[in-house]
Motif scaffolding. Structure first.
Motif, PDB file in Angstrom:
ATOM      1  N   ILE A   8       0.875  -1.177   0.000  1.00  0.00           N
ATOM      2  CA  ILE A   8       0.000   0.000   0.000  1.00  0.00           C
ATOM      3  C   ILE A   8       0.912   1.227   0.000  1.00  0.00           C
ATOM      4  CG2 ILE A   8      -1.898   1.198   1.167  1.00  0.00           C
ATOM      5  CD1 ILE A   8      -2.542  -1.399   2.610  1.00  0.00           C
ATOM      6  N   PRO A   9       1.436   1.562  -1.164  1.00  0.00           N
ATOM      7  CA  PRO A   9       2.426   2.646  -1.218  1.00  0.00           C
ATOM      8  C   PRO A   9       1.759   4.024  -1.231  1.00  0.00           C
ATOM      9  CG  PRO A   9       2.171   1.647  -3.391  1.00  0.00           C
ATOM     10  CD  PRO A   9       1.159   0.994  -2.484  1.00  0.00           C
ATOM     11  N   ALA A  29      -3.098   7.375  -2.428  1.00  0.00           N
ATOM     12  CA  ALA A  29      -3.512   6.310  -1.518  1.00  0.00           C
ATOM     13  C   ALA A  29      -3.023   4.939  -1.984  1.00  0.00           C
ATOM     14  CB  ALA A  29      -5.032   6.317  -1.375  1.00  0.00           C
ATOM     15  N   GLY A  30      -2.279   4.938  -3.090  1.00  0.00           N
ATOM     16  CA  GLY A  30      -1.705   3.669  -3.536  1.00  0.00           C
ATOM     17  C   GLY A  30      -2.724   2.723  -4.150  1.00  0.00           C
ATOM     18  N   LEU A  31      -3.762   3.270  -4.818  1.00  0.00           N
ATOM     19  CA  LEU A  31      -4.752   2.433  -5.481  1.00  0.00           C
ATOM     20  C   LEU A  31      -4.295   2.042  -6.886  1.00  0.00           C
ATOM     21  CD1 LEU A  31      -6.463   3.321  -3.097  1.00  0.00           C
ATOM     22  CD2 LEU A  31      -8.281   3.934  -4.666  1.00  0.00           C
ATOM     23  N   ASN A  41      -1.940   0.361 -13.673  1.00  0.00           N
ATOM     24  CA  ASN A  41      -1.902  -0.806 -12.803  1.00  0.00           C
ATOM     25  C   ASN A  41      -2.894  -0.568 -11.675  1.00  0.00           C
ATOM     26  OD1 ASN A  41       0.437  -2.354 -13.832  1.00  0.00           O
ATOM     27  ND2 ASN A  41       1.570  -0.508 -13.284  1.00  0.00           N
ATOM     28  N   TYR A  42      -3.641  -1.590 -11.316  1.00  0.00           N
ATOM     29  CA  TYR A  42      -4.465  -1.514 -10.111  1.00  0.00           C
ATOM     30  C   TYR A  42      -3.701  -2.234  -9.016  1.00  0.00           C
ATOM     31  CZ  TYR A  42      -8.220   0.368 -12.837  1.00  0.00           C
ATOM     32  OH  TYR A  42      -8.958   1.207 -13.629  1.00  0.00           O
ATOM     33  N   GLY A  46      -6.551  -0.715  -4.710  1.00  0.00           N
ATOM     34  CA  GLY A  46      -7.434  -0.293  -5.799  1.00  0.00           C
ATOM     35  C   GLY A  46      -8.209  -1.472  -6.361  1.00  0.00           C
ATOM     36  N   TRP A  47      -7.525  -2.591  -6.478  1.00  0.00           N
ATOM     37  CA  TRP A  47      -8.183  -3.778  -7.024  1.00  0.00           C
ATOM     38  C   TRP A  47      -9.311  -4.266  -6.120  1.00  0.00           C
ATOM     39  CZ3 TRP A  47      -9.191  -5.486 -11.438  1.00  0.00           C
ATOM     40  CH2 TRP A  47      -9.607  -6.812 -11.648  1.00  0.00           C
TER      41      TRP A  47
END
Length: 569
Positions: A8-9, A29-31, A41-42, A46-47
């Motif tokens: 969760i970057p 929020a790293g989504l 990229n998810y 986010g995924w």
RNA sequence: CGGGGCGUGGCGCAGCCCGGUUAGCGCGCCUGCUUUGGGAGCAGGAAGUCGGAGGUUCGAAUCCUCUCGCCCCGACCA
């Protein structure tokens, strides 16, 4: 999930490339992460949200009896050539070829593919109606990708297709799908509005778009208090007549050196722009057409195309303009044009003594009167309607709002079944084309739209229904044995109770963890620290409202699970 | 495609006009110690062919040419 082991970057600072709220927050929020323009990229967080939205969509599709299937991303050019869309779709259709040079499209939508399945497998009216849907990655080579996943070249869409024996049956499913979409967006906690829409490249007879209200949205919706609402491409309305009564004067040419735009000419001659007629040359399916509208208004190319029954209408290139008007771009006018179709907007009808292009270099003509100086067979509606125009239904002046189009539904009729010869046998044994509907819903775009409506200065404020986790357990000073034990126990108990829970077990300072918690926006935050443990309590805080209270540790898991259950939709 | 802007460690930026030794700053990252209820402190450390190619020059992140990528504004759409 334990934060210490999760990818969760988060970022403290706004990314430099993002403009809109959702784009910034999805990155921070790293989504998501961008791979290349319009392609993302998810990341795990986010995924998870994508999956939550998909789950809602699946439930609602199943509820109305729509069946899920999966069609390929890649489809052969021949299929697209059958319907003519290999050409009509234009550059937006992402084309690829295999090692033998055979051409394929990366699917932007699947009318051709689904119709191919159905024409091969369905024979009888007894099998109708039915609806198929899929959730899949789609490709559109957008002119300009924008706003993160809102306008992406690769995106996730739910697309459904219904097949019917007649219009009545189509109308029934169309209505069911429309209602289903309302439930989906209600469950996503979106403030949205269904509006009448133009049909564009998909085609068909009727269409609605679902708009999520948002000031930075790309779509403009024209609304009236009587209930009328339509996209600007589609909106009908009356343009108020501003022409005072005047006696017709004698038309005369006037020199207008270098004055090529409405603005130039109106300033140069000292007349208001509505005292000009805008003359624009278009090419409709290969043939030139001249469209006229009052000088202060714009032509709606969508309406023009519909009126002409043309699939491609675009502004004519300079050489065609010169050929049609015998003058360079900027001096086109309706007088003396022959062998070209003239389409005149209703706003031109009341005009008297106005200025038009002279169809010659540096010449305009003034005191022109429509009907007298050039022939008008019929006045039509090809105007782009704005918020200041008058509603055709109730006569009041309208308004507008901006929105993000998260879905669009179409009554296709037999457009695809005709061109692809997809037929079934009716009771009389007669081959009939399937009557079709199609229903798109942008999953990834919906995620972004939710963030647009659910955030504050500190980060995202997810609704429970789509949040990546329902509860975050934030351990202040995880090193401390008691804190650790209490956090782990709550984490286990919540998971056992079926709650999606994230445990922030990192050894970071409290400030970092609180800021991150606000940023990723889990709806319920439970804080466990030495302070509270001394008196046997923990703190529970609602992300959206900031409402917080203490809870005895004993029985906390059950109480939190109850709150979560209540907030689920 | 037209107009505008930007590419310098993972992120955010300075340096470029006016070429000059080892290319800086903040954040993040690694190690150790201290710290822990709202983005901690100290010490040490890793990480950049300055988007790429060519050129000018004794010398290029800096000047020139070409090229690639990205973002924003307009014509497209879930």
């Amino acid at each position: 999930m334990r934060w210490s082991k999760a990818l969760i970057p988060t970022h403290k600072e706004d990314p430099s490339h993002a403009e809109t709220t959702s784009h910034k927050l999805m990155l921070r929020a790293g989504l998501i992460r961008r791979l290349t323009s319009g392609v993302y990229n998810y990341l795990p967080l986010g995924w998870r949200v994508v999956r939550k939205v998909e789950a809602i969509v699946r439930e609602e599709m199943d509820r109305i009896g729509s069946q899920e299937l999966l069609m390929p991303v890649v489809s052969p050019a021949e299929l697209w050539q059958e319907t003519g869309r290999w050409d009509v779709y234009g550059k937006e259709l992402w084309r690829v070829h295999d090692r033998n040079g055979r051409e394929f499209a990366l699917g932007p939508t699947h009318e051709e593919v689904v119709t191919d399945i159905v024409r091969n497998e369905v024979r009888s009216y007894r099998q109708l109606p039915f609806t198929l849907y899929q959730i899949q990655t789609k490709f559109r080579d957008e002119i300009r990708p924008r706003f993160g996943v809102i306008r992406a070249r690769e995106f996730i869409m739910k697309d459904a297709y219904s097949f019917h024996r007649d219009e009545d049956s189509l109308n029934e499913t169309y209505r069911a799908m429309y209602d289903s979409y309302c439930r989906i967006f209600d469950r996503c906690n979106l403030n949205y509005r269904p509006v009448e829409a133009a049909t564009g490249a998909i085609g068909g007879s009727a269409s609605h778009e679902f708009m999520v209200l948002c000031d930075t949205g790309e779509s403009e919706v024209i609304v009236c208090e009587c209930g009328y609402a339509a996209t600007d491409e589609r909106a009908e309305g009356l343009i108020a007549d501003v022409m005072p009564p005047e006696d017709p004067l004698l038309a005369e040419p006037v020199d207008t050196p270098g004055m090529k735009t409405i603005e130039d000419v109106s300033e140069f001659l000292g007349v208001e722009s509505w005292r000009l007629i805008k003359t624009i040359v278009y090419v409709a399916d290969g043939d030139p057409v001249v469209a006229l509208i009052r000088g202060d208004r714009d032509i709606n190319e969508e309406k023009l195309a519909g009126l002409l029954g043309a699939s491609i209408v675009e502004a004519a290139p300079p050489d065609i303009v010169e050929k049609v008007t015998r003058a360079p771009v900027g001096f086109a006018g309706p007088i003396g044009l022959s062998e070209v179709r003239l389409v005149v907007d209703r706003s031109v009808e009341p005009l008297k003594n106005v200025v038009v292009g002279g169809n010659a270099v540096d010449v305009h003509i003034r005191n022109v009167n429509p009907g007298r100086d050039f022939v008008v067979d019929d006045y039509c509606d090809i105007a782009m309607i704005g918020k200041d125009d008058v509603c055709r239904q109730c006569g009041k002046s309208m308004g507008s709002f901006r929105g993000i189009e998260v879905s669009q539904v179409f009554k296709l009729g037999t457009k695809y079944s005709d061109s692809m010869k997809a037929t079934f046998l009716n009771e009389n044994g007669k081959a009939m084309p399937f009557v079709m509907g199609c229903y798109g819903l942008g999953i990834s775009r919906t995620v972004a739209a939710i963030i647009e409506q659910h955030s504050d200065g500190a980060g995202i404020t997810w609704p429970m229904s789509v949040a990546p986790f329902e509860v975050e357990v934030l351990a202040v000073k995880f090193k401390n044995e008691e804190v650790r034990a209490a956090s782990e126990r709550l984490y286990d108990d919540l998971r056992a109770a079926g709650v999606d829970v994230l445990l922030d077990d990192r050894h970071d300072s409290p400030g970092v963890k609180f800021k991150d918690a606000d940023l990723i926006g889990i709806p319920i935050r439970v804080t466990i620290g030495e302070r509270g443990l001394k008196s046997g309590i923990l703190e529970i805080r609602m992300r959206k409202t900031g409402e917080q209270r203490d809870l005895p540790i004993e029985g906390a898991a059950a109480e939190i699970a109850r709150i979560v259950e209540e907030a689920r939709v």
